[in-house]
Design an enzyme around this catalytic site. Structure first.
Site, PDB file in Angstrom:
ATOM      1  N   GLU A  54      86.803  41.962  97.675  1.00 13.52           N
ATOM      2  CA  GLU A  54      86.958  40.551  98.036  1.00 13.52           C
ATOM      3  C   GLU A  54      88.443  40.237  97.885  1.00 13.52           C
ATOM      4  O   GLU A  54      89.004  40.419  96.797  1.00 13.52           O
ATOM      5  CB  GLU A  54      86.100  39.714  97.063  1.00 13.52           C
ATOM      6  CG  GLU A  54      85.988  38.258  97.406  1.00 13.52           C
ATOM      7  CD  GLU A  54      85.066  37.527  96.401  1.00 13.52           C
ATOM      8  OE1 GLU A  54      85.036  37.867  95.200  1.00 13.52           O
ATOM      9  OE2 GLU A  54      84.379  36.587  96.838  1.00 13.52           O
ATOM     10  N   SER A 114      87.659  38.226  88.319  1.00 13.72           N
ATOM     11  CA  SER A 114      86.399  37.842  88.945  1.00 13.72           C
ATOM     12  C   SER A 114      86.314  36.335  89.118  1.00 13.72           C
ATOM     13  O   SER A 114      85.391  35.861  89.769  1.00 13.72           O
ATOM     14  CB  SER A 114      85.218  38.354  88.124  1.00 13.72           C
ATOM     15  OG  SER A 114      85.404  38.079  86.774  1.00 13.72           O
ATOM     16  N   ASN A 132      81.124  35.409  93.068  1.00 16.10           N
ATOM     17  CA  ASN A 132      80.547  34.882  91.831  1.00 16.10           C
ATOM     18  C   ASN A 132      80.054  33.450  91.942  1.00 16.10           C
ATOM     19  O   ASN A 132      79.241  33.005  91.137  1.00 16.10           O
ATOM     20  CB  ASN A 132      81.542  35.038  90.685  1.00 16.10           C
ATOM     21  CG  ASN A 132      81.520  36.477  90.208  1.00 16.10           C
ATOM     22  OD1 ASN A 132      80.448  37.066  90.079  1.00 16.10           O
ATOM     23  ND2 ASN A 132      82.678  37.056  89.993  1.00 16.10           N
ATOM     24  N   HIS A 145      89.497  41.888  94.408  1.00 17.53           N
ATOM     25  CA  HIS A 145      88.341  41.879  93.514  1.00 17.53           C
ATOM     26  C   HIS A 145      87.375  42.998  93.896  1.00 17.53           C
ATOM     27  O   HIS A 145      86.668  42.907  94.899  1.00 17.53           O
ATOM     28  CB  HIS A 145      87.667  40.495  93.599  1.00 17.53           C
ATOM     29  CG  HIS A 145      86.539  40.318  92.653  1.00 17.53           C
ATOM     30  ND1 HIS A 145      85.515  39.419  92.867  1.00 17.53           N
ATOM     31  CD2 HIS A 145      86.246  40.928  91.477  1.00 17.53           C
ATOM     32  CE1 HIS A 145      84.661  39.484  91.870  1.00 17.53           C
ATOM     33  NE2 HIS A 145      85.074  40.397  91.012  1.00 17.53           N
TER      34      HIS A 145
HETATM   35  N1  CAA Z   1      80.459  56.564  89.830  1.00 21.57           N
HETATM   36  C1  CAA Z   1      80.188  57.254  90.961  1.00 21.57           C
HETATM   37  N2  CAA Z   1      78.995  57.233  91.577  1.00 21.57           N
HETATM   38  C2  CAA Z   1      78.020  56.479  91.015  1.00 21.57           C
HETATM   39  C3  CAA Z   1      78.229  55.730  89.839  1.00 21.57           C
HETATM   40  C4  CAA Z   1      79.511  55.800  89.238  1.00 21.57           C
HETATM   41  N3  CAA Z   1      79.802  55.114  88.129  1.00 21.57           N
HETATM   42  N4  CAA Z   1      77.062  55.073  89.539  1.00 21.57           N
HETATM   43  C5  CAA Z   1      76.183  55.407  90.491  1.00 21.57           C
HETATM   44  N5  CAA Z   1      76.747  56.248  91.378  1.00 21.57           N
HETATM   45  C6  CAA Z   1      76.172  56.801  92.613  1.00 21.57           C
HETATM   46  C7  CAA Z   1      75.189  57.901  92.356  1.00 21.57           C
HETATM   47  O1  CAA Z   1      75.831  59.165  92.306  1.00 21.57           O
HETATM   48  C8  CAA Z   1      74.271  57.799  93.567  1.00 21.57           C
HETATM   49  O2  CAA Z   1      74.874  58.401  94.704  1.00 21.57           O
HETATM   50  P1  CAA Z   1      74.009  59.060  95.885  1.00 21.57           P
HETATM   51  O3  CAA Z   1      72.853  58.149  96.168  1.00 21.57           O
HETATM   52  O4  CAA Z   1      74.972  59.148  97.033  1.00 21.57           O
HETATM   53  O5  CAA Z   1      73.584  60.383  95.368  1.00 21.57           O
HETATM   54  C9  CAA Z   1      74.231  56.303  93.842  1.00 21.57           C
HETATM   55  O6  CAA Z   1      75.418  55.741  93.241  1.00 21.57           O
HETATM   56  C10 CAA Z   1      73.010  55.638  93.265  1.00 21.57           C
HETATM   57  O7  CAA Z   1      73.003  55.909  91.850  1.00 21.57           O
HETATM   58  P2  CAA Z   1      71.703  56.237  91.008  1.00 21.57           P
HETATM   59  O8  CAA Z   1      70.692  56.927  91.867  1.00 21.57           O
HETATM   60  O9  CAA Z   1      72.126  56.897  89.740  1.00 21.57           O
HETATM   61  O10 CAA Z   1      71.174  54.836  90.534  1.00 21.57           O
HETATM   62  P3  CAA Z   1      70.703  53.603  91.382  1.00 21.57           P
HETATM   63  O11 CAA Z   1      70.135  53.975  92.700  1.00 21.57           O
HETATM   64  O12 CAA Z   1      69.913  52.813  90.424  1.00 21.57           O
HETATM   65  O13 CAA Z   1      72.090  52.826  91.699  1.00 21.57           O
HETATM   66  C11 CAA Z   1      73.718  51.220  91.235  1.00 21.57           C
HETATM   67  C12 CAA Z   1      72.913  52.392  90.695  1.00 21.57           C
HETATM   68  C13 CAA Z   1      74.654  51.707  92.350  1.00 21.57           C
HETATM   69  C14 CAA Z   1      74.531  50.647  90.095  1.00 21.57           C
HETATM   70  C15 CAA Z   1      72.711  50.162  91.847  1.00 21.57           C
HETATM   71  O14 CAA Z   1      71.749  49.829  90.884  1.00 21.57           O
HETATM   72  C16 CAA Z   1      73.365  48.914  92.329  1.00 21.57           C
HETATM   73  O15 CAA Z   1      73.919  48.843  93.422  1.00 21.57           O
HETATM   74  N6  CAA Z   1      73.307  47.847  91.474  1.00 21.57           N
HETATM   75  C17 CAA Z   1      73.917  46.573  91.780  1.00 21.57           C
HETATM   76  C18 CAA Z   1      75.386  46.649  91.492  1.00 21.57           C
HETATM   77  C19 CAA Z   1      76.067  45.344  91.715  1.00 21.57           C
HETATM   78  O16 CAA Z   1      75.490  44.322  92.080  1.00 21.57           O
HETATM   79  N7  CAA Z   1      77.381  45.357  91.475  1.00 21.57           N
HETATM   80  C20 CAA Z   1      78.190  44.180  91.574  1.00 21.57           C
HETATM   81  C21 CAA Z   1      78.253  43.545  90.216  1.00 21.57           C
HETATM   82  S1  CAA Z   1      79.226  42.094  90.262  1.00 21.57           S
HETATM   83  C22 CAA Z   1      80.784  42.669  90.048  1.00 21.57           C
HETATM   84  O17 CAA Z   1      81.080  43.810  89.827  1.00 21.57           O
HETATM   85  C23 CAA Z   1      81.858  41.678  90.167  1.00 21.57           C
HETATM   86  C24 CAA Z   1      81.958  40.574  89.229  1.00 21.57           C
HETATM   87  O18 CAA Z   1      82.930  39.861  89.367  1.00 21.57           O
HETATM   88  C25 CAA Z   1      81.023  40.258  88.158  1.00 21.57           C
END
Ligand code: CAA
Length: 269
Positions: free
Chosen positions: A139, A106, A177, A127
């Site tokens: 990315e 990251s 990031n 990434h």
């Molecule tokens: N595996 C598969 N599917 C998943 C999952 C997983 N681990 N987690 C969630 N889902 C799916 C669910 O099945 C659901 O699918 P449908 O809508 O098609 O039915 C969908 O994702 C939404 O899930 P939920 O309804 O359970 O929950 P939510 O609407 O609160 O979404 C979330 C959860 C997708 C995590 C959402 O909150 C989100 O997008 N959060 C932000 C995530 C983000 O910013 N990620 C980047 C982080 S930074 C990074 O990773 C890089 C770094 O370098 C730090």
């Protein structure tokens, strides 16, 4: 994240070798893949047979030598340069000279990782975002020596995995990031200074900016140790005090409150 990457590759039809240092970690990874695919079975987007076939395409091992026949390795080990550089040296030994060595880092420099190998032209950043099966972005980071051929193949593979590849040059924090972490750090400063409660800070960003999660919940989700490590990379890399990590973030990491994975961060799990 390694499990998520293995899952999307196996789902796209690739045979995958999932390698970790201990059986426990492999079991935990396979368990998370099982749970993630089961969501799709429950929602009738995947049949039980398809799920079984995807899982059967993933072979688990603790032996790094089992990666010898792979055309690409995506490294997703701890975000510490000494550990990653040892892994890259081992990967160079065990894989064929044509294999691409990608890192899911990251924030660690792809140019530096490439330089520990004798094939920096084949080293690239790939990434993925968490949760990997859900997030569309990969990315792609080009190090100083990454070849156009390596870039094109990695971009092509990302598309086959169902992701959208977007390119950037090697620079501290890349794009994701460099933009995300200062926002999270600022939210932690606001909490630290008592400007608002955690619920209020997260609620303002969710309701006002349409973010799916507030910055403090997102920090917990990413891991507070990872957030701190990235802020330190930005601070060291740019030498600009605007990237200094909030003391509250440091205090939480010192206490072992690392977010969701440790059961406590800005929230309790
Ligand atoms: N595996 C598969 N599917 C998943 C999952 C997983 N681990 N987690 C969630 N889902 C799916 C669910 O099945 C659901 O699918 P449908 O809508 O098609 O039915 C969908 O994702 C939404 O899930 P939920 O309804 O359970 O929950 P939510 O609407 O609160 O979404 C979330 C959860 C997708 C995590 C959402 O909150 C989100 O997008 N959060 C932000 C995530 C983000 O910013 N990620 C980047 C982080 S930074 C990074 O990773 C890089 C770094 O370098 C730090």
């Amino acid at each position: 994240m390694g499990a998520g990457i293995a899952q999307v590759a196996a789902r796209a039809g690739y045979d995958v070798v999932l390698r970790d240092i201990a059986q426990d970690f492999l079991a935990r990874g396979m368990n998370s893949i099982d749970k993630s695919l089961q969501r799709d079975v429950d929602k009738e987007r995947l049949s039980k047979d398809e799920k079984r076939a995807i899982m059967a395409r993933i072979r688990t091992t603790t032996d790094i030598g089992a990666l010898s026949d792979t055309f690409i390795v995506v490294e997703a080990v701890t975000e510490e340069f000494p550990i990653k550089s040892e892994v890259f040296k081992s990967l160079e030994e065990v894989t064929s000279a044509n294999a691409i060595l990608a890192s899911n880092t990251s924030s660690i420099s792809i140019t530096r990782l490439g330089a520990v190998t004798r094939r920096p032209d084949k080293v690239i950043g790939m990434h993925f975002m968490n949760p990997v099966p859900v997030m569309k972005l990969v990315e792609i980071i080009r190090g100083a020596a990454t070849s156009d051929d390596t870039y094109e193949k990695t971009r092509g593979l990302s598309g086959k995995l169902g992701k959208i590849p977007l390119e950037c040059q090697d620079s501290p924090g890349f794009i994701s990031n460099r933009v995300l972490m200062p926002m999270i750090n600022e939210a932690i400063f606001a909490l630290h200074e008592g400007v608002a409660t955690r619920e209020s800070i997260d609620g303002i960003m969710k309701l006002g900016m349409n973010h799916p999660m507030g910055p403090l919940a997102l920090a917990d989700f990413i891991g507070l140790d990872v957030c701190l490590a990235i802020m330190n990379v930005l601070h060291d890399g740019f030498g600009d005090s605007k990237y200094r990590a909030c003391p509250l973030l440091k205090r939480y990491v010192d206490a072992g409150w690392l977010g969701k994975k440790s059961g406590r961060g800005f929230y309790e799990y």
